[in-house]
Scaffold this motif. Structure first.
Motif, PDB file in Angstrom:
ATOM      1  N   UNK A 482       0.830  -1.201   0.000  1.00 14.81           N
ATOM      2  CA  UNK A 482       0.000   0.000   0.000  1.00 14.81           C
ATOM      3  C   UNK A 482       0.857   1.239   0.000  1.00 14.81           C
ATOM      4  N   UNK A 483       1.570   1.470  -1.096  1.00 13.34           N
ATOM      5  CA  UNK A 483       2.446   2.638  -1.177  1.00 13.34           C
ATOM      6  C   UNK A 483       1.667   3.946  -1.011  1.00 13.34           C
ATOM      7  N   UNK A 484       0.458   3.999  -1.550  1.00 12.08           N
ATOM      8  CA  UNK A 484      -0.288   5.259  -1.535  1.00 12.08           C
ATOM      9  C   UNK A 484      -0.981   5.528  -0.205  1.00 12.08           C
ATOM     10  N   UNK A 485      -1.011   4.530   0.673  1.00 12.63           N
ATOM     11  CA  UNK A 485      -1.599   4.717   2.001  1.00 12.63           C
ATOM     12  C   UNK A 485      -0.914   3.777   3.003  1.00 12.63           C
ATOM     13  N   UNK A 486       0.381   4.022   3.301  1.00  9.35           N
ATOM     14  CA  UNK A 486       1.141   3.094   4.131  1.00  9.35           C
ATOM     15  C   UNK A 486       1.012   3.331   5.627  1.00  9.35           C
ATOM     16  N   UNK A 600       5.286  12.683  -1.041  1.00 11.95           N
ATOM     17  CA  UNK A 600       4.032  13.372  -0.737  1.00 11.95           C
ATOM     18  C   UNK A 600       2.880  12.463  -1.181  1.00 11.95           C
ATOM     19  N   UNK A 601       2.096  11.993  -0.217  1.00 11.23           N
ATOM     20  CA  UNK A 601       1.044  11.020  -0.506  1.00 11.23           C
ATOM     21  C   UNK A 601      -0.261  11.658  -0.958  1.00 11.23           C
ATOM     22  N   UNK A 602      -0.402  12.945  -0.747  1.00 10.55           N
ATOM     23  CA  UNK A 602      -1.670  13.612  -1.072  1.00 10.55           C
ATOM     24  C   UNK A 602      -1.932  13.546  -2.575  1.00 10.55           C
ATOM     25  N   UNK A 603      -3.119  13.056  -2.924  1.00 11.75           N
ATOM     26  CA  UNK A 603      -3.531  12.988  -4.318  1.00 11.75           C
ATOM     27  C   UNK A 603      -3.121  11.729  -5.051  1.00 11.75           C
ATOM     28  N   UNK A 614       0.791  12.065   5.966  1.00 12.82           N
ATOM     29  CA  UNK A 614       0.671  12.645   4.626  1.00 12.82           C
ATOM     30  C   UNK A 614       1.910  12.412   3.770  1.00 12.82           C
ATOM     31  N   UNK A 615       2.973  11.909   4.390  1.00 17.81           N
ATOM     32  CA  UNK A 615       4.205  11.614   3.651  1.00 17.81           C
ATOM     33  C   UNK A 615       4.707  10.232   4.051  1.00 17.81           C
TER      34      UNK A 615
END
Length: 650
Positions: A482-486, A600-603, A614-615
């Motif tokens: 889950x790279x986008x939400x780790x 930067x995970x936002x978006x 968030x990062x």
């Protein structure tokens, strides 16, 4: 001096004997079962209760623990007489998909006749091996028998640390979906606001430094056992049905109640006693197993929970680009117009690209036992006709006898149609995958999808505990990456789960387009494509500690992989790679890049709920040349991880 020494020795023997005989009724004979360094004492207590103890190397592993079962209005195991009927040695090996390609089992079996005061007789079966002690009850009977309860208890040594999955909701106990935590055995009565009942398994770190794990094996035609903490560091067998009990037609043969033990975490992870206690697969049903194929799967859920037909077509293209073997069509496909025709079209398109399709189904829609589950059979026939290769059955949410019967019916009837099975919303494994090798994964775990939910994300400590708790008894559908939400973990930690966790059918959570096109992921894409889902050999490195650090090396062919999951503060570790064969290896390494700019995970994922994270710390790729004499030093970020891929230089 010699006389004084002899007196001390005699006093020591007396103290040892008295300690061994505490609670034992002197009017009854103690029956001992000894296999190598393990000894089990079977006896009647002063309260006339049937009980046993386990010692290893003359150290107590399990103190006085009761045996017995209540059937109808009859309590079996009180004021009973015990007689050994026979004993025999077991020695066999079998193929398995998971931590190793072949499991071996050597044990001695003891079958006892138990006679009640009214003359009623039943049997108590024990198996003892270097991996543990297991027992079960057998009551020969006709007609319908109601199991009211079991007297089975497990008396854990004081000062033991118990690893359990928390349950702040009733659902977590039903689906084994809690976060893994630990507490002293003395705290287990009050550790949860939901009460003293715990789900299996329980991993105990004993004061001696060894490990004990409580589990059950061969759960068929019975209700799944939970464990209720009671006084005196003891767990009591508990069942969902409670005082109402559950009915069994004909003979009553309980699952095995297992006490696994291990000197270290490597022995614990490699313990396959639970699967070995399951019956061998049917030679008729599984004469041909070529249709059971491990592999990785794409899955749209992480990017959008409900999908349409065109999106699933695109997922098949992405599965092909990723060199994955499957595509998981989850909830929502049944709302498509002409749904079966659409699944047939997807299956044909996928087959042309050498991809297989799994389709999702809610259990309640096929859990009808009338006419031997005729509704289920009709659904499975339809799935088979489409060309799909497997099913995902969801939301059983329990382990009552009726649900366990349903689970076995799914496996048996799917095998008759050469369909693979993925269970979700279910209890954890009791080794069913040996009897039904078409079970290629099951949930029964608090997996990565929790990161998408309000009660998430998963802490790193949970991940670092899983290899030594949930995964000991069998595979699990954690749905890794889950790279986008780790959450609090690093990207290298996420990569590490591909090696530290295992599932023959490994359903990858992350958005396929993100994997294929994100520049930061690109250095690891080849590794993600090629990492196996089943292994020939597994080793746990000695620095590992439950909930803090998991370092696991696995071999496939001549190649070795090593995954590392860390919890807590930054740390520097040295790794001895003497598990490698002679010669030199190229090592592809993915490490925490703590000096790089955080991602930067936002978006990155419209479905994500990032909360305060968030990062994320990215990974960096390095290459090394190593041999078995090499010592590798690496730095792990806070809640970090690492992955190694060792390829032998020819």
């Amino acid at each position: 001096m010699k006389k004084f020494t002899f007196i001390l020795f005699g006093l020591s023997l007396l103290v040892f004997f008295l300690n061994r005989c505490t609670d034992i009724d002197s009017g009854h004979k103690v029956l001992y079962m000894k296999v190598n360094n393990t000894e089990v004492a079977l006896f009647q207590t002063n309260q006339q209760k049937l009980a046993f103890k386990i010692e290893r190397d003359n150290q107590m592993v399990l103190d006085t623990s009761f045996l017995g079962i209540v059937l109808n209005d009859k309590t079996l195991g009180v004021n009973s007489k015990i007689k050994l009927l026979k004993s025999n040695k077991l020695d066999f090996s079998y193929s398995v998909f998971g931590i190793k390609n072949k499991a071996s089992y050597k044990a001695e079996e003891f079958i006892y006749e138990v006679s009640e005061s009214d003359g009623f007789q039943w049997q108590l079966h024990f198996q003892i091996s270097d991996e543990g002690v297991a027992y079960r009850y057998f009551v020969e009977s006709d007609g319908i028998q109601k199991v009211i309860s079991e007297l089975s208890t497990f008396h854990i040594p004081p000062k033991s640390k118990v690893w359990y999955f928390e349950r702040d909701s009733d659902w977590k106990l039903k689906s084994h979906a809690g976060e893994w935590r630990s507490a002293d055995i003395s705290e287990m009565l009050n550790v949860s606001k939901m009460g003293p009942v715990q789900g299996l398994t329980l991993t105990c770190e004993l004061p001696s430094g060894e490990f004990l794990l409580l589990a059950e094996a061969a759960l068929y035609n019975y209700s799944g056992m939970r464990l209720e903490a009671i006084a005196n560091n003891t767990f009591q067998a508990n069942f969902t049905e409670g005082k109402l009990g559950f009915e069994i037609t004909g003979n009553v043969l309980t699952p095995w109640r297992c006490v696994l033990f291990a000197e270290n975490l490597n022995a614990l992870v490699n313990n396959t006693m639970v699967s070995s206690l399951n019956p061998a697969p049917s030679e008729t049903l599984f004469k041909d197993r070529s249709w059971i194929k491990p592999g990785k799967s794409v899955w749209h859920w992480w990017s959008g929970k409900h999908v349409d037909f065109d999106e699933e077509m695109a997922m098949i293209d992405d599965a092909s680009s990723l060199n994955f073997q499957y595509s998981m069509i989850d909830e929502g496909w049944e709302k498509w117009e002409g749904k079966w025709g659409k699944i047939s079209e997807l299956s044909a398109y996928a087959k042309a690209k050498q991809i297989g399709i799994f389709v999702w189904k809610h259990s309640k829609e096929i859990n009808n036992p009338i006419n031997d589950y005729a509704v289920m059979e009709k659904f499975l026939d339809s799935v088979k006709e489409t060309g799909a290769l497997g099913i995902k059955v969801d939301f059983m949410n329990g382990q009552t006898k009726s649900i366990i019967d349903f689970n076995e019916a799914v496996l048996r009837k799917s095998a008759e149609r050469q369909l693979m099975v993925n269970f979700h919303g279910c209890n954890q494994s009791s080794g069913e995958y040996r009897t039904y090798p078409n079970e290629v994964t099951r949930e029964g775990i608090r997996g990565l999808e929790v990161n998408h939910m309000k009660e998430g994300p998963l802490p790193a400590s949970h991940n670092a505990a899983l290899p030594f708790t949930r995964y000991v008894t069998g595979h699990a559908d954690y749905t890794p990456i889950g790279f986008t939400e780790p959450g609090e973990t690093t990207w290298a930690h996420q990569l590490g789960t591909l090696v530290t966790f295992y599932s023959p059918f490994n359903c990858i959570a992350e958005n396929t387009q993100f994997l294929l096109n994100n520049k930061s992921v690109a250095p690891a894409l080849k590794f993600i494509k090629e990492v196996p889902t089943v292994w020939d050999e597994t080793l746990v490195l000695p620095q590992s500690k439950i909930g803090e650090l998991a370092i696991i090396a696995r071999r496939k062919g001549t190649n070795w992989y090593m995954g590392i999951l860390s919890s807590g503060k930054e740390k520097e570790i040295s790794i001895d790679v003497n598990f490698l064969e002679n010669g030199f290896y190229n090592a592809e390494v993915f490490l925490d890049d703590s000096n790089a700019k955080p991602i930067d995970l936002k978006g990155l994922n419209k479905e994500a709920n990032l909360r305060q994270w968030h990062t994320a710390t990215p990974f960096k790729k390095e290459s090394l040349e190593v041999s078995k004499s090499s010592e590798i030093k690496i730095n792990l970020a806070e809640n970090g991880g690492a992955v190694f891929h060792f390829v032998k230089i020819e």
